[in-house]
Write an enzyme that holds these catalytic residues in place. Structure first.
Site, short mmCIF file in Angstrom:
data_model
loop_
_atom_site.label_atom_id
_atom_site.label_comp_id
_atom_site.label_asym_id
_atom_site.label_seq_id
_atom_site.Cartn_x
_atom_site.Cartn_y
_atom_site.Cartn_z
N HIS A 185 0.86 -1.18 0.00
CA HIS A 185 0.00 0.00 0.00
C HIS A 185 0.90 1.24 0.00
CE1 HIS A 185 -2.68 3.01 1.85
NE2 HIS A 185 -3.70 2.23 1.53
N ASP A 224 3.33 -4.15 8.15
CA ASP A 224 2.08 -3.40 8.03
C ASP A 224 0.95 -4.41 8.19
OD1 ASP A 224 -0.26 -2.27 7.12
OD2 ASP A 224 0.58 -1.50 5.24
N GLN A 243 -4.34 -4.97 7.20
CA GLN A 243 -5.35 -5.89 6.66
C GLN A 243 -5.37 -7.23 7.37
OE1 GLN A 243 -7.62 -4.97 4.53
NE2 GLN A 243 -6.72 -2.93 4.28
N LYS A 297 -10.14 -0.80 11.14
CA LYS A 297 -10.24 -2.03 10.34
C LYS A 297 -10.45 -3.25 11.25
CE LYS A 297 -7.18 -0.09 6.79
NZ LYS A 297 -8.06 0.18 5.65
N CYS A 333 -4.81 2.50 -3.62
CA CYS A 333 -3.56 3.03 -3.03
C CYS A 333 -2.42 2.02 -3.18
CB CYS A 333 -3.75 3.41 -1.56
SG CYS A 333 -4.88 4.79 -1.34
#
Length: 405
Positions: free
Chosen positions: A123, A200, A203, A226, A364
């Site tokens: 991303h 990261d 997600q 999220k 993104c």
């Protein structure tokens, strides 16, 4: 423990909404998840009973706010198995967490000629901060490519690692395609080469258990919204010895130990990274979101998601002219596709008219889309509160859309 999907859905008021006189079908969970009633009530209850600023005053409301704020930090530490709540830094979200590391750890540790390894699946939030750091310091960005099967090429990754590799920054799950990366193996290879690792996890937190000690990563970043929590709150996990050595990245109140006009000394972990009044209600509500999330059996929740993903891929393949993008075996949460030559924006708009919410565009992740020879896709992203009937409506909506064109 029985996984009662109807009961789960009843916990989320937004899932009962209608759009264009049709039940709302929400398949944009990679962008943000909906909030259960317990989280919404936690925010309301905080402001009604505990609204004070933290760490400063001696009065009742400040004490309550401080107690709940720090209890939430402890809860998040347990959630990802951090060794101490000192390793939990509150941020506005994943993007701010990565920027914190880039500007604090990065400016201290990256020198001209050093190498930073990213992947083609990243991303923008896990590209741009490192790109800016590399420009400031004269460092080199290297990129892990995909294999023909659409997974990260670990053989190529091994060859990218050199004695100049200082950082590997990788997502746990791709936001654009749902590819699940072998982060434990990546951490092992990177550490063997002497590199620091940031993951990261934006997600991943709502789809797979996170154990930062088991992963052996140095930093792990994720956003509350999220994970069924509010927007504007997120977490940076940092290994304590790293955080101890890093300088503050923002300056002001709250993050100091003492201030004179000649000199300032800074507070202990994690407060030296939390300048100003934090998002107190957000942190408290994120803790409630974690409680809610973990109140459901993780095996049954993940099994439901796997079945839903398999069913969605099977049904979407039946739509004439639909091409799934990079449907690897290791996929979680998101499915991307194109539909003949119909522009993704048109697909998204016409699905919205049918009450179906998906994401369209480059997500993104412009370098990834460019590598795939695409300008955009349609992304359907699922959560454990989605149901098979919603996939059926999506497929039927796509068939009607094709007839329209």
């Amino acid at each position: 423990m029985h996984f009662d999907l109807d009961k789960v859905r009843a916990d989320f008021p937004a899932l009962a909404l209608c759009h264009n006189e049709k039940p709302l079908i929400y398949l944009d969970n990679a962008a943000t998840t909906h909030k259960p009633k317990s989280v919404i009530e936690a925010i309301e209850q905080f402001y009604q009973t505990s609204n004070g600023n933290v760490h400063r005053a001696s009065h009742l409301l400040s004490a309550r706010a401080t107690e709940r704020f720090e209890a939430s930090r402890e809860r998040l530490a347990r959630f990802i198995n951090a060794s101490s709540s000192k390793e939990i830094v509150w941020t506005r979200g994943t993007t701010e967490a990565i920027n914190l590391v880039a500007q604090s750890w990065g400016d201290e540790n990256i020198q001209a000629g050093d190498e930073i390894i990213l992947s083609v699946l990243e991303h923008h939030a896990n590209i741009v901060p490192w790109q800016q750091l590399a420009k400031r310091k004269g460092a080199l960005i290297k990129v892990i490519p995909l294999t023909a099967a659409g997974e990260l090429d670990l053989g190529a990754f091994g060859k990218l690692l050199t004695p100049r590799t200082k950082l590997v920054a990788i997502n746990h799950i791709s936001n654009a395609l749902g590819v699940v990366n072998p982060v434990m193996e990546i951490c092992w290879l990177a550490k063997k080469a002497g590199a620091t690792v940031l993951i990261d996890g934006a997600q991943a937190v709502a789809h797979t258990p996170i154990d930062v000690q088991d992963l052996d990563c140095d930093f792990y970043a994720f956003s509350g919204h999220k994970l069924f929590g509010p927007t504007g709150i997120g977490v940076l996990y940092g290994r304590q010895e790293f955080l101890e050595q890093m300088p503050p990245w923002q300056s002001g109140g709250e993050m100091i130990e003492s201030v004179s006009f000649e000199e300032t000394t800074f507070a202990a972990l994690p407060f030296k990274f939390e300048a100003g009044t934090p998002n107190i209600a957000g942190a408290v509500a994120l803790s409630t979101a974690v409680d809610y999330f973990e109140s459901h059996d993780s095996y049954q929740r993940m099994q439901h998601e796997r079945e839903l993903m398999d069913y969605a891929k099977q049904q979407l393949r039946s739509v004439d002219g639909l091409q799934l993008i990079n449907p690897t075996k290791g996929q979680s949460g998101s499915i991307s596709f194109t539909l003949d030559k119909i522009h993704p924006q048109d697909v998204g708009m016409l699905l919205d008219m049918q009450g179906i919410a998906v994401r369209v565009g480059h997500h993104c992740a412009m370098p990834l889309l460019s590598a795939l020879g695409l300008s955009g896709t349609v992304r359907a992203s699922m959560s454990f509160y989605n149901q098979h009937q919603e996939i059926d409506h999506l497929v039927e909506g796509l068939r009607q859309l094709k007839d329209y064109f």
